[in-house]
Design a protein around this motif. Structure first.
Motif, mmCIF file in Angstrom:
data_model
loop_
_atom_site.group_PDB
_atom_site.id
_atom_site.type_symbol
_atom_site.label_atom_id
_atom_site.label_comp_id
_atom_site.label_asym_id
_atom_site.label_seq_id
_atom_site.Cartn_x
_atom_site.Cartn_y
_atom_site.Cartn_z
ATOM 1 N N TYR A 34 1.026 -1.167 0.151
ATOM 2 C CA TYR A 34 -0.084 -0.122 -0.063
ATOM 3 C C TYR A 34 1.006 1.171 -0.068
ATOM 4 N N ALA A 35 2.064 1.490 0.796
ATOM 5 C CA ALA A 35 2.996 2.531 0.743
ATOM 6 C C ALA A 35 2.044 3.657 1.029
ATOM 7 N N LEU A 36 1.254 3.658 1.981
ATOM 8 C CA LEU A 36 0.692 5.073 2.568
ATOM 9 C C LEU A 36 1.628 5.966 3.532
ATOM 10 N N PHE A 37 1.472 7.160 3.510
ATOM 11 C CA PHE A 37 2.103 7.830 4.518
ATOM 12 C C PHE A 37 1.486 8.013 5.589
ATOM 13 N N PRO A 38 2.171 7.563 6.743
ATOM 14 C CA PRO A 38 1.337 7.503 7.966
ATOM 15 C C PRO A 38 1.026 8.526 8.840
ATOM 16 N N HIS A 39 2.156 9.900 8.371
ATOM 17 C CA HIS A 39 1.868 11.192 9.084
ATOM 18 C C HIS A 39 0.560 12.008 8.401
ATOM 19 N N LEU A 40 0.404 11.495 7.238
ATOM 20 C CA LEU A 40 -0.790 12.302 6.711
ATOM 21 C C LEU A 40 -2.264 11.737 6.729
ATOM 22 N N THR A 41 -3.088 12.286 6.514
ATOM 23 C CA THR A 41 -4.651 11.892 6.593
ATOM 24 C C THR A 41 -5.021 11.057 5.427
ATOM 25 N N VAL A 42 -5.997 10.522 5.502
ATOM 26 C CA VAL A 42 -6.622 9.694 4.496
ATOM 27 C C VAL A 42 -6.640 10.667 3.250
ATOM 28 N N PHE A 43 -7.390 11.844 3.399
ATOM 29 C CA PHE A 43 -7.404 12.825 2.301
ATOM 30 C C PHE A 43 -6.005 13.256 1.819
ATOM 31 N N GLU A 44 -5.074 13.688 2.548
ATOM 32 C CA GLU A 44 -4.099 13.964 2.045
ATOM 33 C C GLU A 44 -3.227 12.945 1.254
ATOM 34 N N ASN A 45 -3.377 11.754 1.955
ATOM 35 C CA ASN A 45 -2.804 10.449 1.016
ATOM 36 C C ASN A 45 -3.242 10.425 -0.279
ATOM 37 N N VAL A 46 -4.467 10.372 -0.597
ATOM 38 C CA VAL A 46 -5.167 10.410 -1.754
ATOM 39 C C VAL A 46 -4.865 11.706 -2.759
ATOM 40 N N ALA A 47 -4.727 12.873 -2.023
ATOM 41 C CA ALA A 47 -4.561 14.103 -2.791
ATOM 42 C C ALA A 47 -2.985 14.064 -3.008
ATOM 43 N N PHE A 48 -2.127 13.407 -2.372
ATOM 44 C CA PHE A 48 -0.812 13.803 -2.756
ATOM 45 C C PHE A 48 -0.236 13.752 -4.093
ATOM 46 N N GLU A 49 -0.427 12.993 -5.102
ATOM 47 C CA GLU A 49 -0.103 13.029 -6.349
ATOM 48 C C GLU A 49 -0.857 14.461 -7.202
ATOM 49 N N LEU A 50 -2.037 14.589 -6.852
ATOM 50 C CA LEU A 50 -2.687 15.844 -7.425
ATOM 51 C C LEU A 50 -1.699 17.214 -6.984
ATOM 52 N N ARG A 51 -1.479 17.109 -5.639
ATOM 53 C CA ARG A 51 -0.537 18.444 -5.276
ATOM 54 C C ARG A 51 0.513 18.325 -5.982
ATOM 55 N N VAL A 52 1.205 17.195 -6.077
ATOM 56 C CA VAL A 52 2.661 17.165 -6.806
ATOM 57 C C VAL A 52 2.423 17.929 -8.177
ATOM 58 N N ARG A 53 1.283 17.467 -8.729
ATOM 59 C CA ARG A 53 1.076 17.902 -10.281
ATOM 60 C C ARG A 53 0.554 19.726 -10.453
ATOM 61 N N ARG A 54 0.396 20.013 -8.790
ATOM 62 C CA ARG A 54 -0.175 21.432 -8.803
ATOM 63 C C ARG A 54 -1.359 21.735 -9.551
ATOM 64 N N LEU A 59 -15.975 6.773 -3.863
ATOM 65 C CA LEU A 59 -15.986 5.511 -4.746
ATOM 66 C C LEU A 59 -15.613 4.292 -3.931
ATOM 67 N N VAL A 60 -14.690 4.447 -2.951
ATOM 68 C CA VAL A 60 -14.048 3.094 -2.190
ATOM 69 C C VAL A 60 -15.078 3.265 -0.921
ATOM 70 N N ARG A 61 -16.032 4.027 -0.673
ATOM 71 C CA ARG A 61 -16.798 4.047 0.271
ATOM 72 C C ARG A 61 -16.127 4.478 1.654
ATOM 73 N N LEU A 62 -15.199 5.424 1.690
ATOM 74 C CA LEU A 62 -14.584 6.125 2.625
ATOM 75 C C LEU A 62 -14.770 7.553 2.795
ATOM 76 N N GLY A 63 -16.026 7.965 2.202
ATOM 77 C CA GLY A 63 -16.045 9.344 2.169
ATOM 78 C C GLY A 63 -16.155 10.131 3.492
ATOM 79 N N ASP A 64 -16.400 9.577 4.545
ATOM 80 C CA ASP A 64 -16.550 10.329 5.675
ATOM 81 C C ASP A 64 -15.213 9.943 6.481
ATOM 82 N N LEU A 65 -14.227 9.304 6.007
ATOM 83 C CA LEU A 65 -13.027 9.094 7.189
ATOM 84 C C LEU A 65 -11.989 10.148 6.461
ATOM 85 N N GLY A 66 -12.216 10.959 5.872
ATOM 86 C CA GLY A 66 -10.905 11.729 5.096
ATOM 87 C C GLY A 66 -10.162 12.278 6.002
ATOM 88 N N GLU A 67 -10.419 13.000 7.237
ATOM 89 C CA GLU A 67 -9.652 13.358 8.200
ATOM 90 C C GLU A 67 -8.684 12.287 9.199
#
Length: 381
Positions: free
Chosen positions: A107-127, A143-151
Motif C-alpha cells: 500500500y505504501a501509505l504515508f502514516p503522518h498524513l490523513t486519508v484525504f492527504e494521502n489520496v491528494a498527494f499526487e494531485l498536489r505534486v502536479r499542482r 468510490l471506495v466508500r470512505l467518504g466520511d473518513l478523510g480526516e
C-alpha cells in the motif's frame, strides 16, 4: 495440439491475444521479451489488453508475471519488443510519463498524513487547482466508500480500509491503466473475499483498465473479464474465466486452474477416442490437431463433471473403479477412485445428493464412474 512444455502459442490463443482490434487497446505488447543474463524470464509474446477491462495475469511464483507488469510500468526495460498505451508508444518513457498508476501489496501509505492527504498527494505534486483536488479526492473516497473518513490518519484504519485508501490514490488522477500487484495478499481470507467483490465493483464504476497480477486462482476467476495464464515466461492461454476453466488448452492450465483429474492415455488418432490402460476407450474432446496414433496424451476431467454410482448407469458410457477413500467435508463427500492400471482420480458429491447405495460403499468396493464427452479434454503431455 499444444503441450504445456512447448514454446509455441496455440493458434487459437494467438488470435485471442489480439482480440478486439476494432478498438485501440489500452495496452499493446508486441514481441516483448526480457532476459537477465542467459535467463529469458519473459519469452516472446504479443498481447492486447482492452479498454476498461479487468485483465488478470495469473501464474505461480517465478513465472514472469511481475516482470511483465514492471515492463508495462517502465520499471524494467524490455530486451526486445515494444509497448503502447492507448495507441501511443511508451518505449523509453520513464514511469512518471506513462498514463498509469500502481497498487502494491504494501500500500505504501504515508502514516503522518490523513486519508484525504494521502489520496491528494499526487494531485498536489502536479499542482492541480485546489478546488479540483478537493472534488476529485472526495469523489475517489466516495468510490471506495470512505467518504466520511478523510480526516483520519491511516494508522487508525483497518487493513481493508487502508487497501481502499491505496486504491483511491491509484485512481484519483484517472489514469488510463491501473496495475495491481497482488494487493490483497496481506488481508485475511474473509476480507480478501469481500475485497474481491469490491475491487470488481470499483473497476466497473470508475471505468479504468485494471491489470491484476496474482497467483491466486480464485481471485482471478472471481474478478476478471479475461485471464492470461503464464508459466515459465510464456502465455499459455488467454480467455474468459469460464473459457480458462472449462476449456483448458494445456495440462498446466488444467491442473493450475481449480482441481482437475489428469488421466494418462494413448492417442488413437484423429476422430478416435483415446485409450486408458486397463479401461480402453474413454470419451473426450480433442484440443487442436489430434496427436499421432500411439502418442502419450492426457484426458483432463474436472471432479464435479464426473458422476459416480454404486451400480452401472442405465445409459451412456461408464467404467468401474475401486474406491480408495471417502471423506466427509460437510457440504459434500470427496471420493478417491483408482481407475484402470495407473490412474487415480477424485470426484465430489453434494451431501444432499448422496443416496443410500452410494453412502453404503466402503474403501475397496467397486464404484462406477462416468462423464460426458464434452466434459473431458485430450491434452498433449
Amino acid at each position: 495440439m499444444t503441450s504445456s512444455t512447448q514454446t509455441a502459442m496455440p493458434d487459437s490463443l494467438m488470435a485471442d491475444s489480439r482480440a478486439g482490434q476494432g478498438e485501440t487497446p489500452a495496452v499493446r505488447l508486441t514481441g516483448i521479451t526480457k532476459t537477465f543474463g542467459d535467463n529469458m524470464v519473459v519469452q516472446p509474446l504479443d498481447l492486447d489488453i482492452r479498454q476498461n477491462e479487468f485483465f488478470s495475469i495469473l501464474g505461480p511464483s517465478g513465472c514472469g508475471k511481475t516482470t511483465l507488469m514492471r515492463m508495462i510500468t517502465g520499471f524494467e526495460t524490455p530486451t526486445d519488443g515494444s509497448i503502447e498505451l492507448a495507441g501511443s508508444s511508451v518505449d523509453g518513457l520513464p514511469t512518471r510519463k506513462r498514463d498509469l498508476n500502481m497498487l502494491f501489496q504494501s500500500y505504501a501509505l504515508f502514516p503522518h498524513l490523513t486519508v484525504f492527504e494521502n489520496v491528494a498527494f499526487e494531485l498536489r505534486v502536479r499542482r492541480e487547482p485546489k478546488k479540483d483536488i478537493t472534488r476529485r479526492v472526495q469523489d475517489a473516497l466516495d468510490l471506495v466508500r470512505l467518504g466520511d473518513l478523510g480526516e483520519r490518519k491511516t494508522d487508525q484504519l483497518s487493513g481493508g480500509q487502508r487497501q481502499r485508501v491505496a486504491l483511491a490514490r491509484a485512481v484519483v488522477s484517472r489514469p488510463a491503466v491501473v496495475l495491481l500487484d497482488e494487493p490483497l495478499g496481506a488481508l485475511d481470507q474473509q476480507l480478501r473475499k469481500e475485497m474481491q467483490i469490491e475491487l470488481k465493483r470499483m473497476q466497473r464504476d470508475v471505468g479504468i483498465t485494471f491489470i491484476y497480477v496474482t497467483h491466486d486462482q480464485e481471485e482471478a476467476l472471481s474478478m476478471s473479464d479475461r485471464i492470461a495464464v503464464m508459466w515459465k515466461g510464456r502465455l499459455l492461454q488467454i480467455g474468459s474465466p469460464q473459457e480458462i476453466y472449462d476449456a483448458p488448452a494445456t495440462e498446466f492450465v488444467a491442473s493450475f486452474i481449480g482441481s482437475c483429474n489428469i488421466i494418462p492415455a494413448i492417442s488413437a488418432g484423429p476422430g478416435n477416442a483415446p485409450t486408458v490402460a486397463g479401461i480402453g476407450e474413454v470419451p473426450a474432446v480433442e484440443v487442436g490437431a489430434a496427436e499421432p496414433v500411439g502418442s502419450h496424451v492426457s484426458v483432463a476431467v474436472r471432479p464435479e463433471r464426473m458422476s459416480v454410482s454404486a451400480s452401472a448407469p442405465a445409459t451412456g458410457w461408464s467404467t468401474t473403479g475401486t474406491l480408495t477413500e471417502a471423506v466427509y467435508l460437510g457440504h459434500e463427500w470427496r471420493y478417491g477412485i483408482r481407475l484402470g492400471s495407473d490412474a487415480h482420480v477424485f470426484t465430489t458429491v453434494p451431501s444432499t445428493q448422496l443416496g443410500p447405495e452410494l453412502g453404503a460403499l466402503r474403501t475397496g468396493d467397486s464404484i462406477f464412474v462416468s462423464w460426458a464427452e464434452k466434459d473431458a479434454r485430450v491434452l498433449a503431455e
